[in-house]
Each structure stands twice: as C-alpha cells, then as structure tokens.
Design an enzyme around this catalytic site. Structure first.
Site, PDB file in Angstrom:
ATOM      1  N   ASN A  20      -6.261  11.994  -6.013  1.00 48.04           N
ATOM      2  CA  ASN A  20      -5.618  10.914  -5.261  1.00 48.04           C
ATOM      3  C   ASN A  20      -6.210  10.957  -3.857  1.00 48.04           C
ATOM      4  O   ASN A  20      -5.843  11.816  -3.056  1.00 48.04           O
ATOM      5  CB  ASN A  20      -4.098  11.138  -5.222  1.00 48.04           C
ATOM      6  CG  ASN A  20      -3.393  10.130  -4.325  1.00 48.04           C
ATOM      7  OD1 ASN A  20      -4.002   9.160  -3.864  1.00 48.04           O
ATOM      8  ND2 ASN A  20      -2.116  10.355  -4.075  1.00 48.04           N
ATOM      9  N   TRP A  21      -7.131  10.039  -3.605  1.00 46.38           N
ATOM     10  CA  TRP A  21      -7.850  10.071  -2.314  1.00 46.38           C
ATOM     11  C   TRP A  21      -6.987   9.580  -1.161  1.00 46.38           C
ATOM     12  O   TRP A  21      -7.381   9.683  -0.016  1.00 46.38           O
ATOM     13  CB  TRP A  21      -9.129   9.242  -2.419  1.00 46.38           C
ATOM     14  CG  TRP A  21     -10.162   9.809  -3.351  1.00 46.38           C
ATOM     15  CD1 TRP A  21     -10.138  11.034  -3.958  1.00 46.38           C
ATOM     16  CD2 TRP A  21     -11.382   9.182  -3.780  1.00 46.38           C
ATOM     17  NE1 TRP A  21     -11.267  11.204  -4.730  1.00 46.38           N
ATOM     18  CE2 TRP A  21     -12.052  10.085  -4.639  1.00 46.38           C
ATOM     19  CE3 TRP A  21     -11.979   7.941  -3.510  1.00 46.38           C
ATOM     20  CZ2 TRP A  21     -13.283   9.775  -5.220  1.00 46.38           C
ATOM     21  CZ3 TRP A  21     -13.195   7.644  -4.106  1.00 46.38           C
ATOM     22  CH2 TRP A  21     -13.842   8.556  -4.955  1.00 46.38           C
ATOM     23  N   LYS A  22      -5.851   8.991  -1.480  1.00 47.54           N
ATOM     24  CA  LYS A  22      -4.962   8.423  -0.451  1.00 47.54           C
ATOM     25  C   LYS A  22      -5.778   7.483   0.445  1.00 47.54           C
ATOM     26  O   LYS A  22      -6.709   6.833  -0.059  1.00 47.54           O
ATOM     27  CB  LYS A  22      -4.253   9.545   0.323  1.00 47.54           C
ATOM     28  CG  LYS A  22      -3.561  10.529  -0.649  1.00 47.54           C
ATOM     29  CD  LYS A  22      -2.603  11.472  -0.001  1.00 47.54           C
ATOM     30  CE  LYS A  22      -1.997  12.391  -1.061  1.00 47.54           C
ATOM     31  NZ  LYS A  22      -0.983  13.289  -0.544  1.00 47.54           N
ATOM     32  N   HIS A  76       4.498   7.488  -5.950  1.00 49.84           N
ATOM     33  CA  HIS A  76       4.109   8.659  -5.146  1.00 49.84           C
ATOM     34  C   HIS A  76       5.140   8.865  -4.030  1.00 49.84           C
ATOM     35  O   HIS A  76       5.683   7.896  -3.502  1.00 49.84           O
ATOM     36  CB  HIS A  76       2.714   8.449  -4.549  1.00 49.84           C
ATOM     37  CG  HIS A  76       2.171   9.698  -3.934  1.00 49.84           C
ATOM     38  ND1 HIS A  76       2.522  10.097  -2.670  1.00 49.84           N
ATOM     39  CD2 HIS A  76       1.356  10.662  -4.420  1.00 49.84           C
ATOM     40  CE1 HIS A  76       1.933  11.257  -2.419  1.00 49.84           C
ATOM     41  NE2 HIS A  76       1.218  11.614  -3.452  1.00 49.84           N
ATOM     42  N   GLU A 108       4.834   9.432  -1.023  1.00 51.82           N
ATOM     43  CA  GLU A 108       4.534   8.695   0.219  1.00 51.82           C
ATOM     44  C   GLU A 108       4.961   7.237   0.099  1.00 51.82           C
ATOM     45  O   GLU A 108       5.380   6.619   1.080  1.00 51.82           O
ATOM     46  CB  GLU A 108       3.030   8.841   0.546  1.00 51.82           C
ATOM     47  CG  GLU A 108       2.728  10.246   1.072  1.00 51.82           C
ATOM     48  CD  GLU A 108       1.360  10.799   0.703  1.00 51.82           C
ATOM     49  OE1 GLU A 108       0.445  10.022   0.380  1.00 51.82           O
ATOM     50  OE2 GLU A 108       1.219  12.046   0.723  1.00 51.82           O
ATOM     51  N   GLU A 156       5.427  16.518  -8.267  1.00 54.44           N
ATOM     52  CA  GLU A 156       4.896  16.789  -6.930  1.00 54.44           C
ATOM     53  C   GLU A 156       6.056  17.113  -5.995  1.00 54.44           C
ATOM     54  O   GLU A 156       6.691  16.201  -5.450  1.00 54.44           O
ATOM     55  CB  GLU A 156       4.141  15.565  -6.398  1.00 54.44           C
ATOM     56  CG  GLU A 156       2.959  15.149  -7.235  1.00 54.44           C
ATOM     57  CD  GLU A 156       1.888  14.458  -6.391  1.00 54.44           C
ATOM     58  OE1 GLU A 156       0.760  14.970  -6.370  1.00 54.44           O
ATOM     59  OE2 GLU A 156       2.168  13.448  -5.739  1.00 54.44           O
ATOM     60  N   GLY A 202       0.399  18.190   1.000  1.00 60.51           N
ATOM     61  CA  GLY A 202      -0.324  18.175   2.264  1.00 60.51           C
ATOM     62  C   GLY A 202       0.106  19.259   3.239  1.00 60.51           C
ATOM     63  O   GLY A 202      -0.246  19.225   4.415  1.00 60.51           O
ATOM     64  N   SER A 227      -0.757  20.550  -2.750  1.00 62.78           N
ATOM     65  CA  SER A 227      -1.606  21.632  -2.240  1.00 62.78           C
ATOM     66  C   SER A 227      -2.273  22.436  -3.354  1.00 62.78           C
ATOM     67  O   SER A 227      -2.512  23.632  -3.200  1.00 62.78           O
ATOM     68  CB  SER A 227      -0.823  22.548  -1.291  1.00 62.78           C
ATOM     69  OG  SER A 227      -0.355  21.800  -0.174  1.00 62.78           O
ATOM     70  N   GLY A 258      -4.702  15.948  -3.898  1.00 67.24           N
ATOM     71  CA  GLY A 258      -4.930  15.170  -2.684  1.00 67.24           C
ATOM     72  C   GLY A 258      -6.135  15.716  -1.936  1.00 67.24           C
ATOM     73  O   GLY A 258      -7.292  15.483  -2.298  1.00 67.24           O
ATOM     74  N   GLY A 259      -5.874  16.484  -0.887  1.00 69.63           N
ATOM     75  CA  GLY A 259      -6.929  16.967   0.012  1.00 69.63           C
ATOM     76  C   GLY A 259      -8.134  17.577  -0.687  1.00 69.63           C
ATOM     77  O   GLY A 259      -9.292  17.259  -0.349  1.00 69.63           O
TER      78      GLY A 259
HETATM   79  P1  13P Z   1      -2.310  17.472  -1.471  1.00 70.54           P
HETATM   80  O1  13P Z   1      -3.122  18.022  -2.621  1.00 70.54           O
HETATM   81  O2  13P Z   1      -3.148  17.048  -0.308  1.00 70.54           O
HETATM   82  O3  13P Z   1      -1.160  18.351  -1.112  1.00 70.54           O
HETATM   83  O4  13P Z   1      -1.662  16.090  -2.034  1.00 70.54           O
HETATM   84  C1  13P Z   1      -1.012  16.112  -3.239  1.00 70.54           C
HETATM   85  C2  13P Z   1      -0.687  14.705  -3.589  1.00 70.54           C
HETATM   86  O5  13P Z   1       0.133  14.065  -2.958  1.00 70.54           O
HETATM   87  C3  13P Z   1      -1.407  14.093  -4.721  1.00 70.54           C
HETATM   88  O6  13P Z   1      -0.844  12.888  -5.082  1.00 70.54           O
END
Ligand code: 13P
Length: 250
Positions: free
Chosen positions: A9-11, A95, A97, A167, A173, A212, A233-234
């Site tokens: 998930n590149w956000k 998600h 967010e 999640e 994050g 994470s 994510g990251g």
């Molecule tokens: P991180 O891996 O950056 O914690 O993000 C997880 C996430 O929200 C994937 O959708």
C-alpha cells in the site's frame, strides 16, 4: 492451502520516476518469489503507468479506495469500473486512515466492500483496533463489529471473494509491530468468528497482517498459522525490502 498475498500500500507516495524505479527493482527480483502472490496499490493517478509496467508480469495491482457510487456528479471520486478499466484486481477498503481521517464508518466500508465485489474487484477489507481500544480490552469487540458490518450487509460468503487485512492502528507507521503471538491471537479470532457462520469460507479466506511489517520481522509473523500475507506500507516503497518480505512468505 491458502496462497499468501503480499500487497504494497504505497499510500500518498511516489512520482512517475520513483515508481518506475521501484517497479523495475521489484520486477528484477520477482522470480525468486516462489509461493506468494504479490500486488501493489499505487495512488490512482499512477495506475496507468503501473498497468503498463506490470502487464505480463505475475504482479497484480489495485486501488487504495473506491467510491460507493457507480458514476455521476461525485467530484474527486473514483468508481469501481474505472479501477477495472486500468486492470486492477484488488482494492483496499476501509483502511484505518480512511476511517479516521476521512470519516468512513463501518456502514460506508460495508457498502464499498459490496460495490467492489459486485464489480468484480477483490476487496482487501482493513480492520483493526486503536491503542486505546486495545488497552481497554475491547479489541475483539471492535474487530467483530467491523467484520459483522460487512457480513450483515453482504452475507458471509462475500468474504470469500475478498481478503481481510488485520491492521492494528497502533502499529501502522509507528515502527511498533504486533508480536507474532498478538497478531495470531486476533487472526485466529477473525477466522473463528467467520467459521461460526461458514467453515468453508473461514478456511479459504486470506487474512493479512499490516502494521510496521518489514524485512526484519516478516518471516516470524508470516510463520503463524492464520497469517496469510501482509499489507505493507513504508517497507513496500523499497524494492529490496518489499522483495525480502515477499520471499519470506514463500
Ligand atoms: P506501515 O507498514 O507503514 O506501518 O503501514 C501499514 C499499512 O497501513 C498498510 O496498509
């Protein structure tokens, strides 16, 4: 056996140039990923680039969100049919967010799940508790509420058409990963909740962990019996890290 799914998930990250570099790196190492299915979810505006660069490879792609509506006067929204038009297989739904920053509640998320599924996309349904909820001891209540909203609206069989991503919000994050045991406990709870309604769907549905997950902790998390992949994510923004996670899934 459930085939693990590792999805990036590149956000809201990247540029045309950085995405090309990232995908070149992932493509170069994808042959070493033996078992896992791999997907990336770029920001909408890069879907055409991603489609062009990933067509003919084993890597799938998807959207990070979709509209509840089919078409019309909904400025700024993206319909399921548009995602399909660019070859998307998956779409992330609910998600944390989207839930916390953009006010998507369980009812909206359930509608999006249904819209995606009926259009032929595979929704990745994100659920998870906040730190406050975990500390209050209501993690399972929150997970059950989020899951039941979809089950009540779409029926339990609908979960078989998608993927669930657990999640924990406190792990997203933050660099604070759930321990494999913490994650497994919730994944097991999710599978049991579904099994009470339909054992076959429970056995089949993939439950990803997200929060994470990185190159160093992925193997341990993915070794747990009910963890069927990761939503990253990251660490999905670096080809080598992402590939290490994909390889860890088999
Ligand atoms: P991180 O891996 O950056 O914690 O993000 C997880 C996430 O929200 C994937 O959708």
């Amino acid at each position: 056996m459930r085939k693990p799914l590792i999805a990036g998930n590149w956000k809201m990250n990247g540029s045309r140039a950085s995405i090309k570099e990232l995908l070149d790196g992932i493509k170069a190492g994808i042959d070493e990923v033996k078992t896992a299915e791999v997907a990336v979810c770029p920001p909408f505006v890069y879907l055409a680039d991603v489609q062009q660069q990933l067509s003919g490879t084993p890597i799938a792609w998807g959207g990070q969100n979709l509209s509840t509506e089919e078409k019309g006067a909904f400025t700024g929204e993206i319909a399921a049919s548009m995602l399909l038009d660019f070859g998307c297989k998956y779409v992330i739904v609910g998600h944390s967010e989207r839930r916390t920053l953009y006010g998507e509640d369980d009812a909206v998320v359930a509608v999006k799940y249904g819209v995606a599924r009926q259009a032929g996309l595979k929704p990745i349904l994100c659920i998870g508790e906040t730190l406050e909820e975990r500390e209050k001891g209501i993690t399972e209540d929150v997970i059950a509420r989020q899951l039941n909203a979809v089950i009540e609206k779409e029926g339990v069989a609908a979960l078989g058409d998608g993927v669930i991503a657990y999640e924990p919000v406190w792990a997203i994050g933050t660099g604070k990963t759930a321990t494999p045991e913490q994650a497994q406990a919730v994944h097991g709870f999710i599978r049991n909740l579904i099994a009470d309604k339909d054992a076959a769907v429970a056995e089949q549905v993939r439950i990803q962990y997200g929060g994470s997950m990185n190159a160093a902790n992925a193997a341990e998390l993915l070794s747990m019996p009910d963890i069927d992949g990761g939503l990253i994510g990251g660490a999905s923004l670096k080809a080598e890290d992402f590939l290490t996670i994909c390889r860890a899934a088999g």
